[in-house]
Design a protein around this motif. Structure first.
Motif, PDB file in Angstrom:
ATOM      1  N   LYS A 168       0.637  -1.100   0.070  1.00  0.00           N
ATOM      2  CA  LYS A 168      -0.073  -0.020  -0.117  1.00  0.00           C
ATOM      3  C   LYS A 168       1.039   1.264   0.034  1.00  0.00           C
ATOM      4  O   LYS A 168       2.078   1.557   0.728  1.00  0.00           O
ATOM      5  CB  LYS A 168      -1.004   0.139   1.069  1.00  0.00           C
ATOM      6  N   THR A 183     -10.429   1.424  -9.700  1.00  0.00           N
ATOM      7  CA  THR A 183      -9.247   0.381 -10.201  1.00  0.00           C
ATOM      8  C   THR A 183      -8.890   0.855 -11.553  1.00  0.00           C
ATOM      9  O   THR A 183      -9.676   1.074 -12.341  1.00  0.00           O
ATOM     10  CB  THR A 183      -9.926  -0.934 -10.239  1.00  0.00           C
ATOM     11  N   THR A 209      -3.697  -1.196 -10.510  1.00  0.00           N
ATOM     12  CA  THR A 209      -3.681  -0.550  -9.345  1.00  0.00           C
ATOM     13  C   THR A 209      -5.152  -0.009  -8.817  1.00  0.00           C
ATOM     14  O   THR A 209      -6.041   0.465  -9.502  1.00  0.00           O
ATOM     15  CB  THR A 209      -2.971   0.929  -9.564  1.00  0.00           C
ATOM     16  N   HIS A 210      -5.507  -0.326  -7.566  1.00  0.00           N
ATOM     17  CA  HIS A 210      -6.551   0.139  -6.957  1.00  0.00           C
ATOM     18  C   HIS A 210      -6.080   1.461  -5.936  1.00  0.00           C
ATOM     19  O   HIS A 210      -5.374   1.392  -5.173  1.00  0.00           O
ATOM     20  CB  HIS A 210      -6.934  -1.091  -6.019  1.00  0.00           C
ATOM     21  N   PHE A 211      -7.106   2.080  -5.875  1.00  0.00           N
ATOM     22  CA  PHE A 211      -7.053   3.403  -4.919  1.00  0.00           C
ATOM     23  C   PHE A 211      -8.190   3.752  -4.367  1.00  0.00           C
ATOM     24  O   PHE A 211      -9.299   3.407  -4.679  1.00  0.00           O
ATOM     25  CB  PHE A 211      -6.700   4.458  -5.913  1.00  0.00           C
ATOM     26  N   CYS A 225      -2.946   4.049  -2.582  1.00  0.00           N
ATOM     27  CA  CYS A 225      -3.121   3.029  -3.666  1.00  0.00           C
ATOM     28  C   CYS A 225      -2.464   1.769  -3.438  1.00  0.00           C
ATOM     29  O   CYS A 225      -1.644   1.490  -2.560  1.00  0.00           O
ATOM     30  CB  CYS A 225      -2.161   3.472  -4.961  1.00  0.00           C
ATOM     31  N   ILE A 235       2.219   3.285 -10.345  1.00  0.00           N
ATOM     32  CA  ILE A 235       1.339   4.368  -9.874  1.00  0.00           C
ATOM     33  C   ILE A 235       1.459   5.683 -10.526  1.00  0.00           C
ATOM     34  O   ILE A 235       0.567   6.275 -10.894  1.00  0.00           O
ATOM     35  CB  ILE A 235       1.671   4.452  -8.220  1.00  0.00           C
ATOM     36  N   HIS A 238      -0.185   5.255 -13.939  1.00  0.00           N
ATOM     37  CA  HIS A 238      -1.661   5.147 -13.915  1.00  0.00           C
ATOM     38  C   HIS A 238      -2.377   6.341 -13.519  1.00  0.00           C
ATOM     39  O   HIS A 238      -3.358   6.655 -13.964  1.00  0.00           O
ATOM     40  CB  HIS A 238      -1.850   3.975 -12.921  1.00  0.00           C
ATOM     41  N   MET A 239      -1.825   7.137 -12.386  1.00  0.00           N
ATOM     42  CA  MET A 239      -2.501   8.345 -12.009  1.00  0.00           C
ATOM     43  C   MET A 239      -2.442   9.409 -13.203  1.00  0.00           C
ATOM     44  O   MET A 239      -3.503  10.171 -13.253  1.00  0.00           O
ATOM     45  CB  MET A 239      -1.853   8.831 -10.710  1.00  0.00           C
TER      46      MET A 239
END
Length: 302
Positions: A168, A183, A209-211, A225, A235, A238-239
């Protein structure tokens, strides 16, 4: 080692340094320009320079220079060790520290520090990356697990492959994310337009990636995340992909941003099954001071 390529019609008139950057996935443009400068690239048997424009049917050959092995030195660099036993070390890596030596970063790395602290590290990754089973970026702070022997290394790598390691991160991103959970399931590979960056690309490797939103601010969002996979810059890429790049990210964010020493990204917790006992181990550390100061500023400004 010599390699060859015949120029195709759709390569016509490209600069040779650009073409070679596109077709050699593990070399940067600056490396290729160095090969050209040192006459390691020939077209139809004649050495050419970086600005040569290729023609259809040109026979390109290049020789990749042998990589000189790095001499690893144990260095007395302070380490924040969160946990250590006979198999595993968990360290809190500071922002600004490279994980393992490479060209341009031969010393001052986490591996140099680990070698001073602990002579026994797994050798599966070779002499340049002893004990390293996963990495975080130079300017990302937080937790890393390191294997002290090959049994531990194989177990931790298998857990990463099976997606059973819990990783995390907390991050501060640009913009106010409108939903509380999300996600991002988008493959990541080398950016075809900028070889020094990664990007979401069709033929990339699976990346998930899960946020979860922790706090909303006017023009930033504080998020947690959780990594399901561990791609390079995952990350950060993806962001950016969902138009919420990390604050302070010089590679994937706005040019003018917060005065941080790199991206506002911290690996806050890690959980895994102990390689020898099978016991579930989980560790957590606070974000560094500059991250906390930015968060406090945003909270007080509301």
């Amino acid at each position: 080692m010599s390699q060859h390529y015949e120029v195709l019609e759709n390569d016509q008139s490209k600069r040779i340094d650009k073409l070679l950057t596109d077709i050699i996935s593990d070399a940067s443009r600056s490396q290729i320009q160095s090969w050209l400068k040192n006459d390691r690239v020939e077209v139809n048997g004649t050495a050419v320079k970086s600005n040569y424009k290729v023609q259809r049917g040109d026979q390109i050959s290049w020789t990749i220079p042998e990589v000189e092995p790095l001499e690893l030195t144990a260095e007395n660099i302070p380490l924040e060790i969160i946990h250590e036993d006979e198999d595993v070390i968990v360290v809190n890596k500071p922002s600004g520290m490279v994980v393992h030596p490479s060209a341009g970063h031969e010393s001052g790395t986490l591996v140099n520090a680990l070698l001073y602290h602990c002579r026994d590290l797994s050798g599966i990754n070779g002499v340049e990356r002893p004990g390293i089973v996963h990495r975080i970026d130079k300017d990302t702070s937080g937790l890393l697990m390191v294997a002290k022997n090959d049994l531990a290394h194989q177990s931790l790598v298998q857990q990463l492959s099976n997606k059973t390691v819990e990783r995390k991160y907390v991050a501060i991103v640009h913009g106010d994310i409108s939903h509380e959970y999300g996600t991002i399931d988008a493959p990541i590979g080398r950016d075809p337009k900028e070889r020094q960056r990664m990007a979401v690309v069709e033929d990339g490797r699976e990346a998930v990636t899960h946020f979860q939103v922790l706090e909303h601010f006017k023009d930033f969002t504080y998020v947690e995340c959780t990594l399901e996979t561990g791609r390079t810059h995952q990350i950060r890429v993806h962001m950016r992909y969902i138009n919420h790049p990390l604050a302070g990210d010089p590679k994937y964010g706005p040019r003018k941003t917060w005065g941080l020493n790199g991206q506002a990204l911290h690996a806050k917790s890690i959980g895994f099954s102990h390689p020898r006992t099978g016991e579930w181990k989980k560790f957590e550390v606070e974000a560094p001071q500059d991250f906390k100061e930015m968060l406090e500023y945003l909270q007080n400004r509301r």
